[in-house]
Motif scaffolding. Structure first.
Motif, PDB file in Angstrom:
ATOM      1  N   GLN A   1     -10.409   8.038 -18.369  1.00 55.29           N
ATOM      2  CA  GLN A   1     -10.644   7.039 -17.334  1.00 55.29           C
ATOM      3  C   GLN A   1      -9.508   6.030 -17.239  1.00 55.29           C
ATOM      4  N   LEU A   2      -8.818   5.797 -18.335  1.00 52.19           N
ATOM      5  CA  LEU A   2      -7.624   4.948 -18.275  1.00 52.19           C
ATOM      6  C   LEU A   2      -6.610   5.556 -17.311  1.00 52.19           C
ATOM      7  N   ALA A   3      -6.372   6.861 -17.445  1.00 49.13           N
ATOM      8  CA  ALA A   3      -5.435   7.544 -16.545  1.00 49.13           C
ATOM      9  C   ALA A   3      -5.933   7.533 -15.112  1.00 49.13           C
ATOM     10  N   SER A   4      -7.227   7.765 -14.924  1.00 49.95           N
ATOM     11  CA  SER A   4      -7.805   7.804 -13.579  1.00 49.95           C
ATOM     12  C   SER A   4      -7.644   6.458 -12.877  1.00 49.95           C
ATOM     13  N   ASN A   5      -8.023   5.390 -13.545  1.00 44.93           N
ATOM     14  CA  ASN A   5      -7.961   4.064 -12.934  1.00 44.93           C
ATOM     15  C   ASN A   5      -6.528   3.577 -12.768  1.00 44.93           C
ATOM     16  N   ALA A   6      -5.684   3.826 -13.765  1.00 43.14           N
ATOM     17  CA  ALA A   6      -4.286   3.404 -13.664  1.00 43.14           C
ATOM     18  C   ALA A   6      -3.582   4.116 -12.515  1.00 43.14           C
ATOM     19  N   SER A   7      -3.908   5.379 -12.287  1.00 45.51           N
ATOM     20  CA  SER A   7      -3.269   6.115 -11.192  1.00 45.51           C
ATOM     21  C   SER A   7      -3.680   5.554  -9.837  1.00 45.51           C
ATOM     22  N   ARG A   8      -4.938   5.129  -9.691  1.00 48.18           N
ATOM     23  CA  ARG A   8      -5.359   4.525  -8.421  1.00 48.18           C
ATOM     24  C   ARG A   8      -4.645   3.209  -8.189  1.00 48.18           C
ATOM     25  N   GLY A   9      -4.487   2.424  -9.241  1.00 48.92           N
ATOM     26  CA  GLY A   9      -3.759   1.168  -9.100  1.00 48.92           C
ATOM     27  C   GLY A   9      -2.287   1.394  -8.791  1.00 48.92           C
TER      28      GLY A   9
ATOM     29  N   THR B   1     -11.012  -6.970   0.801  1.00 48.84           N
ATOM     30  CA  THR B   1     -11.035  -5.883   1.767  1.00 48.84           C
ATOM     31  C   THR B   1     -11.417  -4.587   1.055  1.00 48.84           C
ATOM     32  N   ARG B   2     -11.638  -3.523   1.842  1.00 49.39           N
ATOM     33  CA  ARG B   2     -12.017  -2.245   1.235  1.00 49.39           C
ATOM     34  C   ARG B   2     -10.960  -1.759   0.252  1.00 49.39           C
ATOM     35  N   ASP B   3      -9.689  -1.770   0.655  1.00 47.47           N
ATOM     36  CA  ASP B   3      -8.634  -1.289  -0.233  1.00 47.47           C
ATOM     37  C   ASP B   3      -8.486  -2.187  -1.452  1.00 47.47           C
ATOM     38  N   GLN B   4      -8.570  -3.499  -1.251  1.00 43.72           N
ATOM     39  CA  GLN B   4      -8.497  -4.419  -2.388  1.00 43.72           C
ATOM     40  C   GLN B   4      -9.640  -4.181  -3.357  1.00 43.72           C
ATOM     41  N   LEU B   5     -10.820  -3.918  -2.822  1.00 45.75           N
ATOM     42  CA  LEU B   5     -11.987  -3.695  -3.667  1.00 45.75           C
ATOM     43  C   LEU B   5     -11.792  -2.464  -4.558  1.00 45.75           C
ATOM     44  N   VAL B   6     -11.395  -1.346  -3.947  1.00 47.23           N
ATOM     45  CA  VAL B   6     -11.233  -0.108  -4.696  1.00 47.23           C
ATOM     46  C   VAL B   6     -10.113  -0.224  -5.725  1.00 47.23           C
ATOM     47  N   VAL B   7      -8.972  -0.774  -5.308  1.00 47.97           N
ATOM     48  CA  VAL B   7      -7.801  -0.805  -6.195  1.00 47.97           C
ATOM     49  C   VAL B   7      -7.945  -1.885  -7.268  1.00 47.97           C
ATOM     50  N   THR B   8      -8.509  -3.037  -6.915  1.00 45.50           N
ATOM     51  CA  THR B   8      -8.716  -4.078  -7.933  1.00 45.50           C
ATOM     52  C   THR B   8      -9.763  -3.639  -8.948  1.00 45.50           C
TER      53      THR B   8
ATOM     54  N   ALA C   1      -1.396   2.101  -5.073  1.00 42.32           N
ATOM     55  CA  ALA C   1      -1.468   1.001  -4.094  1.00 42.32           C
ATOM     56  C   ALA C   1      -1.408  -0.342  -4.818  1.00 42.32           C
ATOM     57  N   PRO C   2      -0.311  -0.631  -5.520  1.00 45.28           N
ATOM     58  CA  PRO C   2      -0.261  -1.841  -6.357  1.00 45.28           C
ATOM     59  C   PRO C   2      -0.384  -3.148  -5.574  1.00 45.28           C
ATOM     60  N   ARG C   3       0.007  -3.154  -4.303  1.00 46.00           N
ATOM     61  CA  ARG C   3      -0.056  -4.395  -3.524  1.00 46.00           C
ATOM     62  C   ARG C   3      -1.487  -4.815  -3.213  1.00 46.00           C
ATOM     63  N   GLU C   4      -2.434  -3.884  -3.383  1.00 51.59           N
ATOM     64  CA  GLU C   4      -3.829  -4.206  -3.090  1.00 51.59           C
ATOM     65  C   GLU C   4      -4.546  -4.847  -4.281  1.00 51.59           C
ATOM     66  N   VAL C   5      -3.892  -4.926  -5.425  1.00 56.28           N
ATOM     67  CA  VAL C   5      -4.509  -5.534  -6.610  1.00 56.28           C
ATOM     68  C   VAL C   5      -4.505  -7.051  -6.466  1.00 56.28           C
ATOM     69  N   ARG C   6      -5.656  -7.681  -6.639  1.00 66.88           N
ATOM     70  CA  ARG C   6      -5.762  -9.136  -6.585  1.00 66.88           C
ATOM     71  C   ARG C   6      -5.448  -9.720  -7.962  1.00 66.88           C
ATOM     72  N   GLY C   7      -4.183 -10.093  -8.154  1.00 65.04           N
ATOM     73  CA  GLY C   7      -3.744 -10.596  -9.447  1.00 65.04           C
ATOM     74  C   GLY C   7      -4.416 -11.880  -9.870  1.00 65.04           C
ATOM     75  N   ASP C   8      -4.845 -12.709  -8.906  1.00 64.58           N
ATOM     76  CA  ASP C   8      -5.449 -13.996  -9.254  1.00 64.58           C
ATOM     77  C   ASP C   8      -6.766 -13.839  -9.994  1.00 64.58           C
ATOM     78  N   ILE C   9      -7.442 -12.694  -9.816  1.00 65.93           N
ATOM     79  CA  ILE C   9      -8.675 -12.474 -10.566  1.00 65.93           C
ATOM     80  C   ILE C   9      -8.478 -11.445 -11.680  1.00 65.93           C
ATOM     81  N   LEU C  10      -7.380 -10.677 -11.618  1.00 62.27           N
ATOM     82  CA  LEU C  10      -7.130  -9.678 -12.653  1.00 62.27           C
ATOM     83  C   LEU C  10      -6.749 -10.318 -13.977  1.00 62.27           C
ATOM     84  N   TRP C  11      -5.889 -11.341 -13.963  1.00 61.88           N
ATOM     85  CA  TRP C  11      -5.401 -11.908 -15.219  1.00 61.88           C
ATOM     86  C   TRP C  11      -6.499 -12.575 -16.037  1.00 61.88           C
ATOM     87  N   PRO C  12      -7.364 -13.392 -15.434  1.00 60.47           N
ATOM     88  CA  PRO C  12      -8.474 -13.923 -16.253  1.00 60.47           C
ATOM     89  C   PRO C  12      -9.403 -12.834 -16.756  1.00 60.47           C
TER      90      PRO C  12
END
Length: 239
Positions: free
Chosen positions: A49-57, A153-160, A60-71
């Motif tokens: 699952q690490l590989a699965s999730n990392a590959s999705r991120g 957004t939909r893409d942000q939700l899936v990728v984040t 589409a890295p620009r869709e990751v919401r960094g402001d909530i990822l770091w905390p």
């Protein structure tokens, strides 16, 4: 034959998650529990699952919401440290019951406010995720009600969501490694499953935008609910 079935399941589960944002992890761990020794299911599932999730991120890295990822990541590190001290001592068979009920509540509770923000929200979520994943393995649906209420957004939700679970599975793998789990006997199986989930992520990403937005959200919430009900009922049915 068993390994081939798990590789196919890895591809299909990763494709499902790339389209809807969840579901694949729980589907895969359910099948892995049939074919692998009980003590190997959670750590081996974590690697795949690490590989699965990392590959999705990564797709589409620009869709990751960094402001909530770091905390969230900070909470994961604290939660893994706390969980490592009790994972070998505490019976975990009934943990899915309150977890499933909580997911249902957060998914269908009327949204009084558009955004459900409070201090430390995602740090606390990361702590709970990393702690629980050492016991029950697939806890991805716990993230989604919070992300739905964060106005993504939909893409942000899936990728984040994928980025969140990358953090969770990474700290889980490190924790099991430090606790002495032997990954070596499963290296060939994990390698094949990793290739399958990366291919599944790519296939699912191509299919995602063919699903209408409203249909996506309804299917998303229904799938969360089905997985949560299954999670809550499984310990009771085992009695």
């Amino acid at each position: 034959m068993n390994d081939a079935l798990l590789v196919i399941a890895a591809f299909l589960s990763s494709s499902l998650t790339a389209v809807l944002g969840l579901g694949g992890g729980m589907l895969l761990i359910s099948l892995m529990s049939v074919f692998l020794p009980p003590g190997a299911v959670v750590p081996v599932h974590g690697v795949v699952q690490l590989a699965s999730n990392a590959s999705r991120g990564a797709l589409a890295p620009r869709e990751v919401r960094g402001d909530i990822l770091w905390p969230f990541l900070a909470g994961c590190l604290i939660g893994a440290l706390a969980g490592s001290r009790v994972v070998l001592r505490v019976p975990s068979e009934f943990l899915p019951i309150p977890l499933g009920l909580f997911i249902l509540l957060m998914t269908w509770l009327p949204q009084i406010k558009k955004r459900l923000w409070f201090p430390g929200k995602f740090l606390s979520l990361g702590f709970v995720q990393a702690f629980l994943t050492l016991f029950v393995g697939a806890t991805g649906p716990l993230n989604l009600p919070f992300l739905v209420r964060a106005g993504l957004t939909r893409d942000q939700l899936v990728v984040t969501a994928a980025a969140f679970m990358t953090c969770v599975h990474l700290v889980k793998i490190l924790t099991f490694g430090l606790l002495g789990f032997a990954f070596a006997p499963y290296l060939s199986l994990m390698a094949l499953m990793i290739l399958a989930v990366i291919a599944g992520s790519y296939a699912g990403m191509k299919l995602r935008h063919r699903v209408p937005e409203k249909l996506f959200l309804m299917a998303f919430k229904l799938l969360i609910s089905l997985l949560a009900i299954r999670m809550a009922l499984k310990p009771l049915l085992a009695l």
